[in-house]
Motif scaffolding. Structure first.
Motif, PDB file in Angstrom:
ATOM      1  N   ARG A  15       0.861  -1.263   0.011  1.00 49.96           N
ATOM      2  CA  ARG A  15       0.089   0.084   0.100  1.00 49.96           C
ATOM      3  C   ARG A  15       0.972   1.273   0.012  1.00 49.96           C
ATOM      4  NH1 ARG A  15      -1.986   2.920   4.172  1.00 49.96           N
ATOM      5  NH2 ARG A  15      -1.265   1.150   5.786  1.00 49.96           N
ATOM      6  N   ILE A  16       1.851   1.434   0.748  1.00 52.04           N
ATOM      7  CA  ILE A  16       2.627   2.684   0.867  1.00 52.04           C
ATOM      8  C   ILE A  16       3.717   2.708  -0.209  1.00 52.04           C
ATOM      9  CG2 ILE A  16       4.617   3.496   2.319  1.00 52.04           C
ATOM     10  CD1 ILE A  16       3.331   2.211   4.815  1.00 52.04           C
ATOM     11  N   ARG A  17       4.269   1.528  -0.659  1.00 54.44           N
ATOM     12  CA  ARG A  17       5.185   1.710  -1.869  1.00 54.44           C
ATOM     13  C   ARG A  17       4.507   1.615  -3.205  1.00 54.44           C
ATOM     14  NH1 ARG A  17       8.432   2.546   1.924  1.00 54.44           N
ATOM     15  NH2 ARG A  17      10.250   0.956   2.621  1.00 54.44           N
ATOM     16  N   LYS A  18       3.197   1.522  -3.384  1.00 57.50           N
ATOM     17  CA  LYS A  18       2.461   1.360  -4.552  1.00 57.50           C
ATOM     18  C   LYS A  18       3.127   0.336  -5.489  1.00 57.50           C
ATOM     19  CE  LYS A  18       0.161   5.486  -3.796  1.00 57.50           C
ATOM     20  NZ  LYS A  18      -0.373   5.174  -2.324  1.00 57.50           N
ATOM     21  N   LYS A  19       3.515  -1.019  -4.702  1.00 58.48           N
ATOM     22  CA  LYS A  19       3.885  -1.972  -5.628  1.00 58.48           C
ATOM     23  C   LYS A  19       2.609  -3.098  -6.032  1.00 58.48           C
ATOM     24  CE  LYS A  19       8.148  -1.092  -5.070  1.00 58.48           C
ATOM     25  NZ  LYS A  19       9.190  -0.556  -6.111  1.00 58.48           N
ATOM     26  N   TRP A  20       1.577  -2.383  -6.627  1.00 63.31           N
ATOM     27  CA  TRP A  20       0.515  -3.210  -6.730  1.00 63.31           C
ATOM     28  C   TRP A  20       0.845  -4.345  -7.879  1.00 63.31           C
ATOM     29  CZ3 TRP A  20      -2.444  -2.814  -2.923  1.00 63.31           C
ATOM     30  CH2 TRP A  20      -2.748  -1.513  -2.450  1.00 63.31           C
ATOM     31  N   TRP A  21       1.837  -4.095  -8.811  1.00 61.42           N
ATOM     32  CA  TRP A  21       1.844  -5.426  -9.995  1.00 61.42           C
ATOM     33  C   TRP A  21       2.534  -6.457  -8.900  1.00 61.42           C
ATOM     34  CZ3 TRP A  21       6.990  -6.906  -9.597  1.00 61.42           C
ATOM     35  CH2 TRP A  21       8.126  -6.157  -8.848  1.00 61.42           C
ATOM     36  N   LEU A  22       2.847  -6.616  -7.888  1.00 58.04           N
ATOM     37  CA  LEU A  22       3.500  -7.658  -7.088  1.00 58.04           C
ATOM     38  C   LEU A  22       2.087  -8.363  -6.611  1.00 58.04           C
ATOM     39  CD1 LEU A  22       6.205  -6.583  -4.708  1.00 58.04           C
ATOM     40  CD2 LEU A  22       6.244  -7.972  -6.702  1.00 58.04           C
ATOM     41  N   THR A  23       0.856  -7.977  -6.499  1.00 61.09           N
ATOM     42  CA  THR A  23      -0.310  -8.541  -5.810  1.00 61.09           C
ATOM     43  C   THR A  23      -0.510  -9.982  -7.028  1.00 61.09           C
ATOM     44  OG1 THR A  23      -1.047  -6.625  -4.989  1.00 61.09           O
ATOM     45  CG2 THR A  23      -2.715  -8.340  -5.267  1.00 61.09           C
ATOM     46  N   PRO A  24      -0.623  -9.711  -8.050  1.00 58.08           N
ATOM     47  CA  PRO A  24      -1.021 -11.133  -8.994  1.00 58.08           C
ATOM     48  C   PRO A  24       0.155 -12.123  -8.625  1.00 58.08           C
ATOM     49  CG  PRO A  24      -1.249  -9.087 -10.307  1.00 58.08           C
ATOM     50  CD  PRO A  24      -0.691  -8.738  -8.923  1.00 58.08           C
ATOM     51  N   ILE A  25       1.185 -11.869  -8.627  1.00 59.69           N
ATOM     52  CA  ILE A  25       2.220 -12.768  -8.518  1.00 59.69           C
ATOM     53  C   ILE A  25       2.277 -13.428  -7.216  1.00 59.69           C
ATOM     54  CG2 ILE A  25       4.813 -13.189  -8.249  1.00 59.69           C
ATOM     55  CD1 ILE A  25       5.237 -10.799 -10.015  1.00 59.69           C
ATOM     56  N   ILE A  26       2.015 -12.805  -6.204  1.00 60.21           N
ATOM     57  CA  ILE A  26       1.875 -13.336  -4.918  1.00 60.21           C
ATOM     58  C   ILE A  26       0.443 -14.138  -4.656  1.00 60.21           C
ATOM     59  CG2 ILE A  26       1.195 -12.647  -2.240  1.00 60.21           C
ATOM     60  CD1 ILE A  26       3.035 -10.114  -2.712  1.00 60.21           C
ATOM     61  N   VAL A  27      -0.701 -13.742  -5.394  1.00 55.34           N
ATOM     62  CA  VAL A  27      -1.659 -14.573  -5.224  1.00 55.34           C
ATOM     63  C   VAL A  27      -1.649 -15.893  -6.012  1.00 55.34           C
ATOM     64  CG1 VAL A  27      -4.095 -14.580  -6.162  1.00 55.34           C
ATOM     65  CG2 VAL A  27      -3.317 -12.578  -5.079  1.00 55.34           C
ATOM     66  N   VAL A  28      -0.903 -15.868  -7.244  1.00 52.40           N
ATOM     67  CA  VAL A  28      -0.474 -17.088  -7.735  1.00 52.40           C
ATOM     68  C   VAL A  28       0.246 -17.928  -7.221  1.00 52.40           C
ATOM     69  CG1 VAL A  28       0.696 -17.922  -9.969  1.00 52.40           C
ATOM     70  CG2 VAL A  28      -1.101 -16.186 -10.052  1.00 52.40           C
ATOM     71  N   LEU A  29       1.212 -17.580  -6.415  1.00 51.01           N
ATOM     72  CA  LEU A  29       2.219 -18.265  -5.659  1.00 51.01           C
ATOM     73  C   LEU A  29       1.485 -19.135  -4.342  1.00 51.01           C
ATOM     74  CD1 LEU A  29       5.519 -16.278  -5.461  1.00 51.01           C
ATOM     75  CD2 LEU A  29       5.142 -18.277  -6.733  1.00 51.01           C
ATOM     76  N   LEU A  30       0.653 -18.233  -3.875  1.00 50.06           N
ATOM     77  CA  LEU A  30      -0.208 -18.767  -2.733  1.00 50.06           C
ATOM     78  C   LEU A  30      -1.249 -19.765  -2.959  1.00 50.06           C
ATOM     79  CD1 LEU A  30      -1.166 -15.654  -0.869  1.00 50.06           C
ATOM     80  CD2 LEU A  30       0.412 -17.373  -0.081  1.00 50.06           C
ATOM     81  N   LEU A  31      -2.020 -19.708  -4.252  1.00 49.79           N
ATOM     82  CA  LEU A  31      -2.711 -20.698  -5.110  1.00 49.79           C
ATOM     83  C   LEU A  31      -2.061 -21.858  -5.274  1.00 49.79           C
ATOM     84  CD1 LEU A  31      -5.066 -18.475  -7.302  1.00 49.79           C
ATOM     85  CD2 LEU A  31      -5.745 -19.783  -5.131  1.00 49.79           C
ATOM     86  N   LEU A  32      -0.779 -21.661  -5.947  1.00 50.32           N
ATOM     87  CA  LEU A  32      -0.088 -23.100  -6.205  1.00 50.32           C
ATOM     88  C   LEU A  32       0.295 -23.826  -5.057  1.00 50.32           C
ATOM     89  CD1 LEU A  32       2.047 -21.905  -9.125  1.00 50.32           C
ATOM     90  CD2 LEU A  32       0.204 -23.621  -9.233  1.00 50.32           C
ATOM     91  N   GLY A  33       0.621 -22.989  -3.957  1.00 52.94           N
ATOM     92  CA  GLY A  33       1.137 -23.546  -2.475  1.00 52.94           C
ATOM     93  C   GLY A  33       0.044 -24.346  -1.894  1.00 52.94           C
ATOM     94  N   PHE A  34      -1.303 -23.762  -2.035  1.00 47.77           N
ATOM     95  CA  PHE A  34      -2.511 -24.643  -1.530  1.00 47.77           C
ATOM     96  C   PHE A  34      -2.809 -25.731  -2.388  1.00 47.77           C
ATOM     97  CE2 PHE A  34      -3.743 -20.482   0.338  1.00 47.77           C
ATOM     98  CZ  PHE A  34      -3.737 -20.575   1.836  1.00 47.77           C
TER      99      PHE A  34
END
Length: 52
Positions: A15-34
């Motif tokens: 939120r602070i650093r405005k790194k919104w492009w990281l959000t889809p990467i994190i979501v995909v990694l979490l889904l693969l982990g689950f």
């Protein structure tokens, strides 16, 4: 430091650093982990492995 604190810190970073492009990467990694975690010891595992 609990697991929820790590998630809060990650959210604050995004939120602070405005790194919104990281959000889809994190979501995909979490889904693969689950996916790996839940199919590790089930009867569905052979069918999931054929997808990859």
């Amino acid at each position: 430091m609990g697991k929820l604190a790590i998630l809060k810190e990650l959210w604050d970073f995004l939120r602070i650093r405005k790194k919104w492009w990281l959000t889809p990467i994190i979501v995909v990694l979490l889904l693969l982990g689950f996916l790996i975690f839940f199919t590790q010891s089930s009867a569905v595992a052979p069918f999931i492995y054929t997808l990859f």
